[in-house]
Design a protein around this motif. Structure first.
Motif, PDB file in Angstrom:
ATOM      1  N   ARG A 157      33.316  43.217 -37.738  1.00 58.43           N
ATOM      2  CA  ARG A 157      32.584  42.019 -38.170  1.00 58.43           C
ATOM      3  C   ARG A 157      32.040  41.262 -36.967  1.00 58.43           C
ATOM      4  NH1 ARG A 157      34.281  37.767 -41.263  1.00 58.43           N
ATOM      5  NH2 ARG A 157      36.392  37.687 -40.408  1.00 58.43           N
ATOM      6  N   ASN A 159      27.011  37.019 -39.272  1.00 64.06           N
ATOM      7  CA  ASN A 159      26.043  37.739 -40.105  1.00 64.06           C
ATOM      8  C   ASN A 159      24.604  37.264 -39.919  1.00 64.06           C
ATOM      9  OD1 ASN A 159      27.619  39.647 -41.932  1.00 64.06           O
ATOM     10  ND2 ASN A 159      28.774  37.752 -42.174  1.00 64.06           N
ATOM     11  N   TYR A 195      32.496  33.365 -43.935  1.00 67.98           N
ATOM     12  CA  TYR A 195      32.991  34.520 -43.187  1.00 67.98           C
ATOM     13  C   TYR A 195      33.893  34.096 -42.026  1.00 67.98           C
ATOM     14  CZ  TYR A 195      29.444  36.867 -45.905  1.00 67.98           C
ATOM     15  OH  TYR A 195      28.701  37.355 -46.966  1.00 67.98           O
ATOM     16  N   LYS A 252      33.334  33.021 -38.990  1.00 67.38           N
ATOM     17  CA  LYS A 252      32.987  33.657 -37.730  1.00 67.38           C
ATOM     18  C   LYS A 252      32.462  32.651 -36.704  1.00 67.38           C
ATOM     19  CE  LYS A 252      33.658  37.787 -36.722  1.00 67.38           C
ATOM     20  NZ  LYS A 252      34.786  37.997 -35.782  1.00 67.38           N
ATOM     21  N   TYR A 311      26.780  47.219 -44.556  1.00 69.08           N
ATOM     22  CA  TYR A 311      27.817  48.236 -44.382  1.00 69.08           C
ATOM     23  C   TYR A 311      27.566  49.451 -45.265  1.00 69.08           C
ATOM     24  CZ  TYR A 311      30.436  44.437 -42.173  1.00 69.08           C
ATOM     25  OH  TYR A 311      30.833  43.412 -41.354  1.00 69.08           O
TER      26      TYR A 311
END
Length: 355
Positions: free
Chosen positions: A147, A150, A194, A196, A270
């Motif tokens: 990951r 995004n 997410y 992140k 993915y």
């Protein structure tokens, strides 16, 4: 290093209008779990003070709790276009940078009576549950899930920032944080479903993956992709019909976003994993159902995963029967530079910046 890029992005603006969108595709059937991507990113971008716990590129074992721990249950993102509340991950949930007893082991004169161990009592780390997976013997299963940020088309972090410090670059859609405007409120961390985005507790600012934009501007692929020995990270533009991203996402539709229900329209996709066959009670191969439960893959990648798996299996069968498959050739990547679309330049060719 700075995450700031006000000359190319409308710092202070919430504009999400972009001319093109860069993206990545990760083929989960080829991820080795070697963490070379994570080390390449760490070495290049997150070695400064306050960034010790930051891993902008991570690889977690699935099924697993990931990093930060149980991030999928922390909220954020959108539903029907409306923002959802999210929770701020704690430093311990990310997993702090552990200290080890190097002095005692290597210079303490105790021989093999001591061994390396982390100091204190850590309760989580980025790969705490690595290789544990799920299922029961002899049908255990796991796969690796890399990951990064995004760089979403509809970034919740951007909309949550009251300082307008987060923006999408018009030329390529990369989402960046203008560090000169950030005041460390961390609403972006709560809003990102997410999880992140990281917080630098020394500089009191939020920081995250920058899609290696200084490399991309020079025609060089991001470090995580270029260093990957598994040839599983594709890079390119979503609207380039001759590039690998368009072909895998738009043409073949075998590359899917992670948790599309989060509503942010991620631009990392993915290729779902296909596991070896199961065994029945007598130890014979049982192909009546897959080893990795399809329901679990639907949870991760949405309802499109059934059609993607069907396409992958059909093209694999065609190849096994002696036929040709454009899709299989694309995923095998005979020439590794084909992974990188227009970003094939060798970084060694770039003239270093003079001090």
């Amino acid at each position: 290093m700075t995450n700031d890029r006000s000359r190319t992005g409308p710092a202070g603006s919430r504009s999400r209008v972009v001319r093109r969108q860069v993206a990545m595709v990760f083929d989960l059937n080829k991820c080795l779990g070697c963490h070379t991507c994570a080390i390449a990113c760490k070495t290049l971008w997150t070695r400064d003070e306050g960034m010790e716990h930051m891993w902008w590129a991570t690889v977690n074992t699935q099924p697993g709790k990931g990093t930060p721990r149980d991030w999928e249950k922390m909220g954020g993102g959108f539903r029907d276009g409306e923002p959802l509340p999210g929770r701020l991950p704690t430093l311990s949930e990310f997993g702090e940078a552990w200290e080890f007893n190097y002095e005692e082991v290597f210079y303490g004169g105790k021989g093999n009576r001591v061994h390396l161990r982390p100091q204190g009592n850590p309760s989580w780390g980025p790969n705490w549950d690595e290789d544990q997976g799920g299922g029961r013997y002899p049908n255990c299963f796991y796969f690796y899930l890399p990951r990064i940020c995004n760089h979403c088309t509809h970034p919740a972090c951007l909309e949550a920032c009251p300082r307008k410090a987060i923006y999408k670059r018009e030329e390529d859609g990369i989402v960046l944080i203008d560090e000169s405007r950030c005041r460390g409120y961390r609403f972006c961390m709560e809003a990102c479903p997410y999880k992140k985005i990281y917080f630098n507790h020394v500089r009191k600012i939020s920081q995250k993956c920058i899609f290696c934009f200084p490399r991309v501007e020079k025609g060089v692929a991001p470090a995580c992709a270029r260093q990957c020995p598994g040839r599983m990270r594709f890079v390119g533009y979503l609207d380039d019909p001759e590039g690998p991203i368009y072909k895998l996402v738009r043409q073949w539709k075998v590359a899917l976003p992670l948790h599309p229900e989060f509503g942010t329209e991620p631009n990392v996709f993915y290729v779902p994993p296909i596991s070896p066959p199961r065994f029945d009670a007598e130890g014979n191969i049982d192909e009546s159902k897959p080893r990795i439960p399809t329901e679990y893959l639907r949870y991760l990648f949405g309802p499109g995963v059934d059609a993607a798996l069907e396409t992958l299996r059909a093209e694999m069968a065609k190849t096994k029967a002696g036929g040709k498959s454009e899709l299989m050739d694309l995923l095998i990547v005979y020439d590794w530079k084909e992974l990188f679309g227009p970003f094939r330049r060798d970084p060694a060719e770039i003239e270093p910046r003079k001090a």
